[in-house]
Scaffold this motif. Structure first.
Motif: not given
Length: 796
Positions: A168-172, A610-613
């Motif tokens: 999730p974007a918050s974990l990028v 990791p990539t943002a999803m």
């Protein structure tokens, strides 16, 4: 089996620290430079692997790495050779860098940074060029993909899928900075974005140059979309670019290349008319990811609910006398009618009842099979086939799908719609380009309805036929056209033509191009004159875009019976890719640090970046006995929305949860804990329908409305108020239809592009009734609704 691969919650460091993107737009071509900064803070050497998206039509043309004071520029090699060089370098303890394009989809790239020693940093520079598409409102659209959702691998498809590590974007864990510089012969009127931007800064008094930056705090939860508006954006242009001095004369890179940007102007009288025929085939994605919210600001609307509303508008706007059918797909596909049927009140109502029940409950994203079935249906004489495809575009077999559309391009036009963040630009743009149609992207707070209705207007425009392009060049100069023939021309849509120029001419020489076509039976033409002297400071942008065009067309050439790519075609692609320095499916960029330093010591550890999803989408893995859907899914207390869009969860083993329902703290659930029905959760339907859609839903196929309590309620009135205001001599349906049109013009003027076609159908129906008291009705309608709409505005 754990979810999503390697995540930050597993306490393993992510070596990518920042991504810095610089965009330079010159007229309608963009050059993008991305700088990725890596740092190894571990006590052992690592290999960092980052899988990320790029625009599907981009030409990647430069890749280099800087370690300390040393810069290593990568070279393009055949893919297997590049991989072997990379492996050899790692096995001998050398640093190496590998950049390769996915063989299934040209908008996914994998970057491997090998043997980064403890405590060392590396800066990776990646450059690509791309054309900017024109939107219906004349804006040029640039999209920086920041979201890469896991792509669905169809069952039985060949080739290994790219392993996407998404969070999730918050974990990028890394930051993004973005800046843009825009220059054009015409003034820049404004720049807009779906993300917060700092104010536009003009660099000169003519306002032909400007800069803008992404405001700090970008959350990675969406692609960065930038819309650039010029004054007089539709003027045709030509750019002649000099060849590369070191390249062989007669080759693509050695000769000058011209890029023509053509905008034929169509007569307004012709364009205001709409066709009353056609076969409209609507293909809707009902895979699990279509249950995602359309935007953070609307907690109730999902992609699938927005698509249902859009199909309502589409069906109400179709002309009487046409034919239509609706397909939907997931792991399998369905169709409402066995074959396309004539549009009537009965068939429209039957279709709408089935559309209202459509949910995102069909599993994966198998788009190829329904397309094959559609193309197997014979075309209806005198009813041109128009295909509308709605999908969030998360598939791996992109090239196979586009190739199928290309094979059938002579029998139809394809209009495509990419829904949500992470939709594959390669798929959406490729469908429209090969299908001679128009592509639209619906992200953030965009209304799907308005964009789809714009495309329906294109589909209903008179067909442009017999398009020809002729060149007028000085003696001794000839043009070899590199672009495929133009088959579709739309009002306000640009057509780009690339051509290689051979021969010598004087510096003052001029060339000309004439585009001839037939529109609604009327011959017409458009001319453009340009200087043959090459423009300055263009680099090799035009050559690289032309090379990319040729590479893509070669890659799409028909495969042999065994499904293997023709070796001769592959060799041509490799040669052109190496010659031009532009990436392809069969080549890769490889850079090896052959410095004097000693071999890097210690075992190499892989770290996936990791990539943002898109918010809430998590790929969950399936085990035959247990559904362990939540183990290690992003750390303690992470709320998840799991979507069965990847063919990993089978029919009776679907686990469908929603944000806030369950917390994932390393817990695992088995099929003994819940029954299939208990874990299947449907998203709530919208509690109250939009007033516009409420009114539209009441319109008949012919274009009229019926005077009843439902119409009164949609107009915000009681039945008595509406009926008592009706002029005595007037037919009830005429009165009801005039009331509906007044309400649309009076209260929904800002959404006119959504209802304009169905209003035109209503006005046409009214004119056919030859009602003598239209003026009296309009006056009475204004009085009861509190509006001041003129009769002429209604088309009467």
């Amino acid at each position: 089996m754990s979810c999503c691969g390697l995540l930050t919650a597993q306490k393993e460091p992510v070596p990518l620290k920042s991504v810095e993107v610089e965009l330079e737009v010159r007229d309608h071509v963009a050059t993008v430079v991305s700088t990725l900064t890596y740092e190894n803070k571990e006590d052992k050497p690592i290999e960092a692997v980052f899988v990320f998206p790029l625009p599907g039509d981009a030409a990647v043309c430069h890749f280099s790495a800087t370690i300390g004071q040393t810069q290593i520029v990568a070279e393009v090699k055949e893919k297997q050779e590049a991989r072997e060089d990379y492996d050899d370098a790692l096995s001998s303890g050398q640093q190496a860098f590998l950049l390769e394009e996915s063989e299934q989809s040209p908008d996914i790239f994998s970057l491997s940074v090998g043997s980064l020693p403890p405590g060392e940093s590396a800066s990776i520079r990646l450059e690509y060029v791309t054309e900017l598409a024109v939107q219906a409102d004349d804006g040029l659209r640039f999209c920086l993909p920041a979201v890469l959702n896991p792509r669905y691998q169809p069952q039985g498809s060949e080739g290994a899928s790219v392993q996407v590590t998404s969070v999730p974007a918050s974990l990028v864990p890394y930051s993004l900075s973005f800046s843009a510089r825009v220059s054009s012969p015409r003034p820049v009127s404004k720049v807009e974005s779906n993300c917060s931007l700092d104010p536009l800064q003009y660099l000169n008094t003519e306002q032909t140059q400007a800069t803008v930056k992404l405001a700090s705090g970008h959350k990675f939860d969406r692609d960065v979309e930038v819309l650039i508006y010029y004054k007089d954006a539709h003027q045709p242009t030509a750019v002649v670019e000099a060849g590369q001095a070191s390249a062989k004369p007669g080759s693509l890179m050695g000769d000058p290349v011209v890029m023509l940007s053509l905008y034929p102007e169509f007569p307004k009288a012709v364009m205001s008319s709409v066709a009353s025929c056609g076969e409209f085939v609507l293909l809707l994605d009902r895979s699990g990811s279509m249950d995602c919210h359309t935007s953070d600001s609307d907690e109730q609307e999902t992609r699938i609910s927005s698509a249902r509303d859009t199909l309502l508008l589409l069906l109400k706007s179709l002309p009487m006398g046409c034919y239509f059918n609706i397909y939907s797909f997931g792991s399998n596909y369905e169709h409402i009618f066995p074959k396309s049927v004539e549009y009537s009140e009965k068939t429209m109502e039957e279709a709408l009842k089935k559309v209202e029940k459509m949910d995102a409950n069909l599993g994966g994203t198998e788009i190829l099979e329904p397309l094959k079935h559609i193309y197997s249906q014979p075309c209806i004489p005198s009813q041109p086939r128009q295909l509308f495809v709605f999908t969030d575009g998360e598939v791996m077999n992109t090239k196979e799908v586009i190739n199928l559309v290309k094979k059938n391009s002579g029998s139809h036009r394809c209009f495509s719609f990419g829904i949500g963040e992470g939709a594959s630009s390669a798929l959406i743009n490729g469908l429209a380009k090969e299908g001679g149609g128009h592509a639209q992207f619906i992200t953030g707070t965009d209304r799907m309805q308005s964009k789809v209705m714009q495309s329906l207007r294109f589909a209903l425009q008179p067909a442009v036929e017999d398009v020809s392009v002729t060149w007028d060049l000085p003696k001794g100069v000839s043009a070899t056209v590199l672009s495929p023939p133009i088959t579709a021309l739309f009002q306000g849509q640009r057509s780009l033509v690339y051509a290689q120029l051979t021969g010598q001419s004087s510096e003052a020489a001029e060339g000309g191009v004439t585009v001839k076509y037939s529109l609604a039976g009327h011959p017409s033409q458009s001319q453009l004159h340009f200087a043959l002297r090459p423009a300055e400071d263009t680099g090799l942008t035009v050559h690289r875009l032309a090379a990319r065009l040729l590479i893509r067309s070669l890659e799409m050439e028909e495969s042999d019976d065994e499904g293997e790519q023709d070796r001769g075609v592959k060799q041509k692609v490799v040669e052109l890719s190496v010659q031009s320095g532009v990436s392809s499916a069969f080549t890769a960029f490889i850079a090896v640090n052959k410095g004097d330093g000693g071999a890097i010591q210690g075992p190499l550890v892989r770290r996936d970046v990791p990539t943002a999803m898109c918010s809430g989408i998590i790929q969950c893995c399936y085990m035959s006995a247990d559904i362990q859907a939540f183990a290690d899914c992003g750390g303690p207390n992470l709320d998840l929305e799991c979507q069965d869009d990847f063919g990993l969860l089978q029919d009776e083993e679907v686990l469908h949860c929603y944000e806030g329902d369950l917390e994932t703290n390393g817990m695992a659930y088995s099929d003994e804990d819940f029954s299939a029905e208990e874990v299947r959760v449907a998203l709530p339907k919208q509690s109250r329908r939009d007033p516009l859609l409420q009114l539209v839903s009441l319109q008949k196929a012919s274009g009229c409305w019926v005077l009843d309590p439902d119409l009164a309620a949609a107009l915000g009135k009681t039945s008595e108020e509406v009926e008592n205001a009706k002029p005595s001599a007037v037919n009830q349906e005429v009165w009801a239809t005039i009331l509906a049109l007044i309400w649309l013009h009076g209260f929904k003027k800002d959404a006119q592009e959504e209802w304009e076609l169905l209003a035109m159908k209503a006005a046409s129906w009214l004119r056919a009734q030859k009602a003598a008291c239209a003026a009296e009705c309009v006056e009475a309608g204004n009085a009861v609704l509190g509006c001041e709409v003129q009769k002429d505005a209604l088309g009467l």
